[in-house]
Design a protein around this motif. Structure first.
Motif, PDB file in Angstrom:
ATOM      1  N   ARG A  92       0.833  -1.213   0.000  1.00  0.00           N
ATOM      2  CA  ARG A  92       0.000   0.000   0.000  1.00  0.00           C
ATOM      3  C   ARG A  92       0.866   1.262   0.000  1.00  0.00           C
ATOM      4  O   ARG A  92       0.502   2.279  -0.579  1.00  0.00           O
ATOM      5  N   TYR A  93       2.042   1.161   0.644  1.00  0.00           N
ATOM      6  CA  TYR A  93       2.947   2.312   0.694  1.00  0.00           C
ATOM      7  C   TYR A  93       3.896   2.373  -0.502  1.00  0.00           C
ATOM      8  O   TYR A  93       4.795   3.201  -0.533  1.00  0.00           O
ATOM      9  N   GLY A  94       3.712   1.479  -1.473  1.00  0.00           N
ATOM     10  CA  GLY A  94       4.472   1.550  -2.708  1.00  0.00           C
ATOM     11  C   GLY A  94       5.823   0.877  -2.697  1.00  0.00           C
ATOM     12  O   GLY A  94       6.606   1.034  -3.640  1.00  0.00           O
ATOM     13  N   ALA A  95       6.131   0.114  -1.648  1.00  0.00           N
ATOM     14  CA  ALA A  95       7.424  -0.565  -1.583  1.00  0.00           C
ATOM     15  C   ALA A  95       7.467  -1.764  -2.522  1.00  0.00           C
ATOM     16  O   ALA A  95       6.433  -2.348  -2.864  1.00  0.00           O
ATOM     17  N   THR A  96       8.667  -2.123  -2.960  1.00  0.00           N
ATOM     18  CA  THR A  96       8.883  -3.379  -3.670  1.00  0.00           C
ATOM     19  C   THR A  96       9.110  -4.451  -2.616  1.00  0.00           C
ATOM     20  O   THR A  96      10.105  -4.414  -1.888  1.00  0.00           O
ATOM     21  N   VAL A  97       8.178  -5.392  -2.499  1.00  0.00           N
ATOM     22  CA  VAL A  97       8.203  -6.374  -1.420  1.00  0.00           C
ATOM     23  C   VAL A  97       8.662  -7.727  -1.945  1.00  0.00           C
ATOM     24  O   VAL A  97       8.120  -8.243  -2.926  1.00  0.00           O
ATOM     25  N   ILE A  98       9.668  -8.287  -1.284  1.00  0.00           N
ATOM     26  CA  ILE A  98      10.172  -9.622  -1.604  1.00  0.00           C
ATOM     27  C   ILE A  98       9.970 -10.510  -0.382  1.00  0.00           C
ATOM     28  O   ILE A  98      10.399 -10.163   0.721  1.00  0.00           O
ATOM     29  N   GLY A  99       9.306 -11.626  -0.558  1.00  0.00           N
ATOM     30  CA  GLY A  99       9.058 -12.546   0.535  1.00  0.00           C
ATOM     31  C   GLY A  99       9.982 -13.745   0.480  1.00  0.00           C
ATOM     32  O   GLY A  99      10.186 -14.333  -0.585  1.00  0.00           O
ATOM     33  N   VAL A 100      10.555 -14.096   1.619  1.00  0.00           N
ATOM     34  CA  VAL A 100      11.421 -15.277   1.741  1.00  0.00           C
ATOM     35  C   VAL A 100      10.845 -16.137   2.862  1.00  0.00           C
ATOM     36  O   VAL A 100      10.894 -15.753   4.031  1.00  0.00           O
ATOM     37  N   SER A 101      10.276 -17.279   2.497  1.00  0.00           N
ATOM     38  CA  SER A 101       9.533 -18.029   3.508  1.00  0.00           C
ATOM     39  C   SER A 101       9.213 -19.429   3.021  1.00  0.00           C
ATOM     40  O   SER A 101       9.262 -19.715   1.815  1.00  0.00           O
ATOM     41  N   LEU A 152       7.119 -10.477  -4.861  1.00  0.00           N
ATOM     42  CA  LEU A 152       8.082 -11.428  -5.400  1.00  0.00           C
ATOM     43  C   LEU A 152       8.384 -12.432  -4.300  1.00  0.00           C
ATOM     44  O   LEU A 152       9.001 -12.079  -3.284  1.00  0.00           O
ATOM     45  N   TYR A 153       7.927 -13.665  -4.479  1.00  0.00           N
ATOM     46  CA  TYR A 153       7.990 -14.656  -3.413  1.00  0.00           C
ATOM     47  C   TYR A 153       9.015 -15.739  -3.713  1.00  0.00           C
ATOM     48  O   TYR A 153       9.038 -16.311  -4.804  1.00  0.00           O
ATOM     49  N   TYR A 154       9.881 -16.016  -2.728  1.00  0.00           N
ATOM     50  CA  TYR A 154      10.846 -17.114  -2.814  1.00  0.00           C
ATOM     51  C   TYR A 154      10.505 -18.161  -1.766  1.00  0.00           C
ATOM     52  O   TYR A 154      10.475 -17.856  -0.562  1.00  0.00           O
ATOM     53  N   VAL A 204      19.625 -18.519   0.962  1.00  0.00           N
ATOM     54  CA  VAL A 204      19.257 -17.210   1.532  1.00  0.00           C
ATOM     55  C   VAL A 204      20.213 -16.131   1.041  1.00  0.00           C
ATOM     56  O   VAL A 204      19.792 -15.066   0.561  1.00  0.00           O
ATOM     57  N   ASN A 205      21.499 -16.409   1.140  1.00  0.00           N
ATOM     58  CA  ASN A 205      22.508 -15.427   0.740  1.00  0.00           C
ATOM     59  C   ASN A 205      22.401 -15.097  -0.756  1.00  0.00           C
ATOM     60  O   ASN A 205      22.547 -13.934  -1.160  1.00  0.00           O
ATOM     61  N   LYS A 206      22.123 -16.103  -1.566  1.00  0.00           N
ATOM     62  CA  LYS A 206      21.974 -15.895  -3.007  1.00  0.00           C
ATOM     63  C   LYS A 206      20.802 -14.966  -3.317  1.00  0.00           C
ATOM     64  O   LYS A 206      20.901 -14.081  -4.176  1.00  0.00           O
ATOM     65  N   ILE A 207      19.689 -15.165  -2.608  1.00  0.00           N
ATOM     66  CA  ILE A 207      18.517 -14.299  -2.807  1.00  0.00           C
ATOM     67  C   ILE A 207      18.843 -12.863  -2.427  1.00  0.00           C
ATOM     68  O   ILE A 207      18.531 -11.914  -3.158  1.00  0.00           O
ATOM     69  N   PHE A 208      19.507 -12.697  -1.296  1.00  0.00           N
ATOM     70  CA  PHE A 208      19.854 -11.352  -0.832  1.00  0.00           C
ATOM     71  C   PHE A 208      20.798 -10.654  -1.808  1.00  0.00           C
ATOM     72  O   PHE A 208      20.653  -9.455  -2.085  1.00  0.00           O
ATOM     73  N   GLN A 209      21.766 -11.401  -2.328  1.00  0.00           N
ATOM     74  CA  GLN A 209      22.704 -10.817  -3.284  1.00  0.00           C
ATOM     75  C   GLN A 209      22.000 -10.430  -4.583  1.00  0.00           C
ATOM     76  O   GLN A 209      22.349  -9.436  -5.224  1.00  0.00           O
ATOM     77  N   LYS A 210      21.014 -11.204  -4.962  1.00  0.00           N
ATOM     78  CA  LYS A 210      20.263 -10.916  -6.193  1.00  0.00           C
ATOM     79  C   LYS A 210      19.339  -9.718  -6.017  1.00  0.00           C
ATOM     80  O   LYS A 210      19.269  -8.828  -6.878  1.00  0.00           O
ATOM     81  N   VAL A 211      18.631  -9.676  -4.908  1.00  0.00           N
ATOM     82  CA  VAL A 211      17.609  -8.646  -4.683  1.00  0.00           C
ATOM     83  C   VAL A 211      18.221  -7.322  -4.218  1.00  0.00           C
ATOM     84  O   VAL A 211      17.742  -6.251  -4.570  1.00  0.00           O
ATOM     85  N   LYS A 212      19.274  -7.407  -3.403  1.00  0.00           N
ATOM     86  CA  LYS A 212      19.942  -6.238  -2.816  1.00  0.00           C
ATOM     87  C   LYS A 212      18.938  -5.321  -2.107  1.00  0.00           C
ATOM     88  O   LYS A 212      18.698  -4.180  -2.514  1.00  0.00           O
ATOM     89  N   PRO A 213      18.357  -5.802  -1.014  1.00  0.00           N
ATOM     90  CA  PRO A 213      17.316  -5.036  -0.312  1.00  0.00           C
ATOM     91  C   PRO A 213      17.867  -3.821   0.422  1.00  0.00           C
ATOM     92  O   PRO A 213      19.040  -3.783   0.802  1.00  0.00           O
ATOM     93  N   ASP A 214      16.990  -2.861   0.623  1.00  0.00           N
ATOM     94  CA  ASP A 214      17.325  -1.705   1.461  1.00  0.00           C
ATOM     95  C   ASP A 214      17.032  -2.010   2.928  1.00  0.00           C
ATOM     96  O   ASP A 214      17.829  -1.692   3.808  1.00  0.00           O
TER      97      ASP A 214
END
Length: 256
Positions: free
Chosen positions: A42-51, A71-73, A83-93
């Motif tokens: 709702r606040y316009g963020a790009t949301v990536i789920g890891v679960s 974007l769900y993983y 986990v580390n691979k996803i983080f390196q790919k997405v590069k979250p703030d």
């Protein structure tokens, strides 16, 4: 979008901060994770789920069709390489770490799984954040149950002794000590920052977990069965899920 007369300025402030942020939510299929996904969308963020995948078709993640909105993983946080691979790919703030084995009764039945996920899994998430070569902020959630309870009927404060009377509580208390170590690392890092938040029992729509009082009440009502309260004399500090999440959002904004 209809916001309401008094919510307009509040929404604008939140939208201004979050609309250009890439956010990872671990445990996005859980109760808090699903609600936070909806709020941040709702606040316009790009949301990536890891679960892990949702366990119940009644869960909010399924009912809100979040799999198609973020974007769900499908990922177990105990798998560091993944986990580390996803983080390196997405590069979250900003990262919200909700993934955990969070049910007290299950922690007795699955002690090894509880400690592995809540400790080693959390370390995997922290290390994945620390490995990012860019500014990022991690918020880790534990619980009010990290404090040693002497049944003195008083409010806990920050300096109270850590402890626990069940595998879930002790795993979260141990995570607090691990976070102390990483807080020192974060203070010296150019990119990585860390904060820890605690809350009590959270209630709200979309929670169908087993052995929780409010979901049990509704299940007994709909199934026309007598409700058995396991610990009728326990003190429970209830919080609505949105109250807790907005506390997390404010802390994450401050810490970024």
């Amino acid at each position: 979008m209809h916001i309401g007369k008094f919510g307009n300025s509040f929404f604008k402030k939140k939208f201004y901060f979050w609309s250009n942020k890439t956010v990872i939510i671990t445990g996005c299929t859980g109760f808090k994770g699903s609600w936070l996904s909806l709020v941040l969308k709702r606040y316009g963020a790009t949301v990536i789920g890891v679960s892990l995948k949702p366990k119940n078709k009644k869960d909010l993640f399924v009912q809100a069709n979040l799999k198609k909105k973020i974007l769900y993983y499908d990922c177990d946080i105990n798998n560091f390489q993944k986990v580390n691979k996803i983080f390196q790919k997405v590069k979250p703030d900003i990262i919200f770490h909700f993934a955990a084995q969070s049910l007290v009764i299950n922690s007795y039945k699955k002690k090894q799984e509880t400690y592995k996920t809540n400790l080693i899994g959390s370390v995997n998430v922290i290390e994945s954040c620390n490995n990012l070569n860019k500014k990022n902020s991690l918020l880790i959630t534990t619980t009010d149950k990290v404090y040693k309870n002497n049944n003195k009927r008083k409010t806990f404060i920050e300096t109270d002794k850590l402890g626990g009377s069940d595998p879930y509580s002790t795993s979260k208390a141990a995570l607090e000590i691990i976070c102390d170590y990483y807080l020192d690392i974060a203070k010296k890092s150019k990119f990585f920052s860390l904060c820890v938040a605690r809350s009590g029992n959270v209630i709200g729509g979309g929670d169908w977990s087993e052995n929780r009082l409010f979901p049990d009440i509704f299940r007994s009502f709909y199934n026309k069965k007598v409700l058995i309260v396991r610990n009728p004399f326990s003190t429970r500090p209830w919080q609505h899920v949105l109250e807790t999440l907005f506390g997390y959002l404010n802390l994450a904004e401050y810490n970024f």
